[in-house]
Every structure is written in structure tokens, then in C-alpha cells.
Design an enzyme around this catalytic site. Structure first.
Site, short mmCIF file in Angstrom:
data_model
loop_
_atom_site.label_atom_id
_atom_site.label_comp_id
_atom_site.label_asym_id
_atom_site.label_seq_id
_atom_site.Cartn_x
_atom_site.Cartn_y
_atom_site.Cartn_z
N GLU A 79 0.60 -1.27 -0.09
CA GLU A 79 -0.10 0.07 0.16
C GLU A 79 0.89 1.29 0.14
O GLU A 79 0.55 2.14 0.87
CB GLU A 79 -1.13 0.15 1.14
CG GLU A 79 -1.99 -1.15 1.20
CD GLU A 79 -2.77 -1.31 2.40
OE1 GLU A 79 -2.88 -0.49 3.12
OE2 GLU A 79 -3.66 -2.12 2.50
N GLU A 111 -5.93 -10.94 -1.12
CA GLU A 111 -6.94 -10.89 -0.01
C GLU A 111 -8.43 -10.73 -0.33
O GLU A 111 -9.19 -9.85 0.07
CB GLU A 111 -6.70 -9.27 0.71
CG GLU A 111 -5.18 -9.37 0.87
CD GLU A 111 -4.46 -8.03 1.76
OE1 GLU A 111 -5.57 -7.44 2.38
OE2 GLU A 111 -3.40 -7.76 1.89
C1 XIL Z 1 -6.59 -6.17 8.15
C2 XIL Z 1 -6.88 -7.51 9.21
O1 XIL Z 1 -7.85 -8.29 8.36
C3 XIL Z 1 -7.62 -6.99 10.28
O2 XIL Z 1 -7.51 -7.94 11.19
C4 XIL Z 1 -6.66 -5.82 11.13
O3 XIL Z 1 -7.32 -5.26 12.30
C5 XIL Z 1 -6.13 -4.89 9.99
O4 XIL Z 1 -5.84 -5.31 8.86
N1 XIL Z 1 -4.95 -4.70 3.60
C6 XIL Z 1 -4.12 -5.32 4.02
C7 XIL Z 1 -4.19 -6.45 5.20
O5 XIL Z 1 -2.81 -5.61 3.50
O6 XIL Z 1 -3.28 -6.64 6.08
C8 XIL Z 1 -5.37 -5.85 6.08
O7 XIL Z 1 -5.96 -6.82 7.16
C9 XIL Z 1 -6.63 -5.42 5.27
C10 XIL Z 1 -6.29 -4.33 4.25
#
Ligand code: XIL
Length: 367
Positions: A156, A261
Site C-alpha cells: 500500500e 486478500e
Molecule cells: C487487516 C486485518 O484483516 C485486520 O484483522 C486488522 O485489524 C487490520 O488489517 N490490507 C491489508 C491487510 O494488507 O493486512 C489488512 O488486514 C486488510 C487491508
């Protein structure tokens, strides 16, 4: 006579049970087997899942998935809580879990502006930042050399308009931190595949920013093998066209494409929020949480259709796609129950909160 009857009953029972066993067997498909010749099918694991705390969840994970990502425990605040202190207790268990179950292990994530340890936010100049990155990346990546197959080296780094985010990394080092991060990771484990990972990078403007960023890393001599499109998506967007164009554009740069994701929210979004900025939080109300007691069939069907068309597209480009990972095993654990509004009931994955396959599961495995 009595003996003959008893024998008959016994034979009948035997035939019946072997028939139902056979029947069960032919219906026991799994995601990882269905797509085994195409791409890895992964899931994100919570700390409890890594520690195998719930046996039913554990057998589901082992049955369905052949790749794992740690949902949280490998992020900086957990593995590197203080400048001179690392904590690998859960990360070690995570990697061991993957090995034990012959799964592909993905590392998430090395350089990310969120979920940093507080001390990292205080790094104030390029000398300090360079020293931090060298120690951080080298210590973590070399610990798992040969055991973690791929890394999200940078997560990101982009704003929605494709410019670079003003993170602590950018503010201290400018864009140089990107090339450095990829060089350091490649040095620590030359065989690991190195990814840039972000959300919304299938959308045209941000995609152009990601393409620039990748070119910059390559031009600076960094090794980058793939791009991770997070895939925190909605029922109606992004469009399949945008996703397809992204697969084509990224692979034209010589990169593998992973969907890292994947989840699909079925709930209303505040405003026109798209993406997955973990730092955005909104106040909820009843209207924003329309299905607290179950998902209506009409939406369940929409979700199944959406997943089906996505996987059709993934299959069409299977030669360019390395992995499709869901962000969680089942709806009950999804981060989307608490983001971007706390305490809602969302249904973004293929298994419901009772671990039952949803219609979307069938729509994908039937392909
Ligand atoms: C999220 C997790 O799922 C949550 O449990 C945590 O509180 C915050 O992060 N992008 C990413 C992930 O790269 O690491 C994130 O995961 C969601 C968005």
C-alpha cells in the site's frame, strides 16, 4: 431360517453403507484440488487458527487450502515491537503449520505504513530509516529463507490518484525506499518471490501509479516478481473489464499476478468508499447493517454469481495468475464485520460462520 434372515440383513446393511461411503467420496471436492493445476488457493489465518485452537476449522483449512498468509501476526508491530526486540513466536508457528501441511507460505508484510510498532513512527531521517530497513528486512527474511515462498515486500505505497503515499518511509527517504526494500529482500533470500501488494490497483488511475512504481523498482535494480491485487471488492464493482485489463497490464511487465486478500462485501458502504484503508472508520446505524440474522437468498445468489464470474476470469488467465487467497476462512472471522464500521454482520467469503459451504462455493467448484 432365522440365520438366513440375519445374513440377509447383514448383507443389505453392508451394501447400503458402502454405497453411501462411495456417494460421500464423489462429493468431497475441495477448492485446492479443483484448481490444483491452475493456481494456489489460499486463506489468511488468524492467530487462533495458526495455533489450531478449533479442530473443525483446522480440518476445513487443511482440506480446502494449499497456501496461507498470516492475517496479522507477521506485521511489524507484532514481529518487531521494539527497536532491538523481535518476537517470532507466532510467526514460527505459522511457518511450521505451512510446512506440516505442505502448503505454500506467503509472508505479509515487510514495509507497510499501518500496524507499525509505535517506535517505528518516530524514525526521523534517512540514515535511521535505512538502518531500520536493513535490520528489519534482513532479520525477518533470512530467518525464513527457503521456507517462505513469497513476500509482500511493500504494501500500500500508493494514494488513490497514483502518487506515493506520505508514509514515514516516504517522508524520510523519498521514493528510494521502494528500490532499497526490494534489494534488501532479494539479498536476504534470493529465491523468494517478491511482490508489491495494494488495494484498488485494478482501477485505471491507481493502476497507472502502480505500473510507474514497478518500473521504478526495476529501473533502480530491484528484483520484483509479482504484483498482489488485494481484491477487497463489492458485488458490483470493480468491473470484470478493469480486473482483466489489470491482469494483462501487470503481466505485460513480466510479473506474476496474485489476488491476495479476496473478499466481497455485501453491505452498504459509507459514501462511495472503495478499497481497504484500515485507518478509515465510520459510525454505523441499523440501515448500514441490514442482515444481522442471515443473508437473504437474493443476495446469496448475487454473491455466488459474482464469485463465479471472477473465477471464470481467473481461469481464463490462469497462465498469468500464481495464487488466489481469500482474506479469512469463514464469514464469522472476516475483518469486514468490523471494517469500515464496527459490529456489523457481513458475508464476504465462501464458508458461513458455521463453516458450511455457501452457494458461492458451489458456483466456483462447479466451474
Ligand atoms: C487487516 C486485518 O484483516 C485486520 O484483522 C486488522 O485489524 C487490520 O488489517 N490490507 C491489508 C491487510 O494488507 O493486512 C489488512 O488486514 C486488510 C487491508
Amino acid at each position: 431360517m432365522k440365520l438366513r434372515n440375519q445374513c440377509l440383513v447383514f448383507v443389505c446393511l453392508f451394501m447400503l453403507s458402502s454405497y453411501s461411503l462411495k456417494k460421500e467420496k464423489s462429493y468431497t471436492v475441495s477448492l485446492k484440488d479443483v484448481f490444483k493445476d491452475e493456481f494456489y488457493i489460499g486463506t489468511a489465518l488468524s492467530a487462533d487458527q495458526i495455533e489450531e485452537k478449533a479442530p473443525k476449522e483446522d480440518s476445513l483449512i487443511r482440506k480446502e487450502f494449499n497456501a496461507i498468509t498470516a492475517e496479522n501476526i507477521m506485521k511489524s508491530m507484532f514481529v518487531h515491537p521494539q527497536k532491538d526486540k523481535y518476537d517470532f513466536s507466532l510467526a514460527d508457528k505459522f511457518v511450521a503449520y505451512g510446512k506440516k501441511n505442505k502448503m505454500f507460505v506467503h509472508g505479509h508484510t515487510l514495509i507497510w505504513h499501518s500496524q507499525l510498532a509505535p517506535w517505528m513512527r518516530k524514525i526521523k531521517d534517512s540514515v535511521e530509516m535505512k538502518a531500520f530497513m536493513k535490520d528489519h528486512i534482513n532479520t525477518i527474511v533470512s530467518r525464513y529463507k527457503g521456507r517462505i515462498g513469497s513476500w509482500d515486500v511493500v504494501n500500500e505505497a500508493l494514494n488513490e490518484d497514483g502518487t506515493l503515499r506520505k508514509s514515514v518511509f516516504f517522508n524520510t527517504m523519498g521514493d528510494k525506499y521502494l528500490v532499497d526494500a526490494f534489494k534488501l529482500a532479494a539479498k536476504a533470500d534470493p529465491k523468494a518471490e517478491l511482490y508489491y501488494n495494494d488495494y484498488n490497483i485494478e482501477e485505471p488511475v491507481k493502476r497507472a501509479g502502480a505500473i510507474n512504481l514497478i518500473k521504478k523498482i526495476k529501473a533502480g535494480g530491484g528484483k520484483i516478481d509479482g504484483v498482489g491485487i488485494q481484491g477487497h471488492w463489492r458485488l458490483n464493482s470493480p468491473s470484470l473489464n478493469e480486473i482483466e485489463q489489470s491482469i494483462l497490464d501487470y503481466s505485460a511487465l513480466g510479473l506474476k499476478v496474485a489476488f491476495t486478500e479476496l473478499d466481497i462485501t455485501v453491505l452498504p458502504n459509507p459514501g462511495d468508499l472503495r478499497g481497504a484503508d484500515v485507518n478509515q472508520n465510520f459510525q454505523g446505524n441499523k440501515k448500514m447493517n441490514p442482515y444481522p440474522n442471515g443473508l437473504p437468498d437474493s443476495i446469496q445468489n448475487k454473491l455466488a454469481n459474482r464469485y463465479e464470474s471472477l473465477f471464470r476470469l481467473f481461469l481464463k488467465h490462469k497462465d498469468k495468475i500464481s495464487r488466489v487467497t481469500f482474506w479469512g476462512v469463514h464469514d464469522g472471522q472476516s475483518w469486514l464485520n468490523d471494517w469500515p464500521i464496527k459490529g456489523r454482520t457481513n458475508y464476504p467469503l465462501l464458508f458461513d460462520a458455521n463453516l458450511k459451504q455457501k452457494k458461492a462455493y458451489q458456483s466456483i467448484t462447479n466451474l
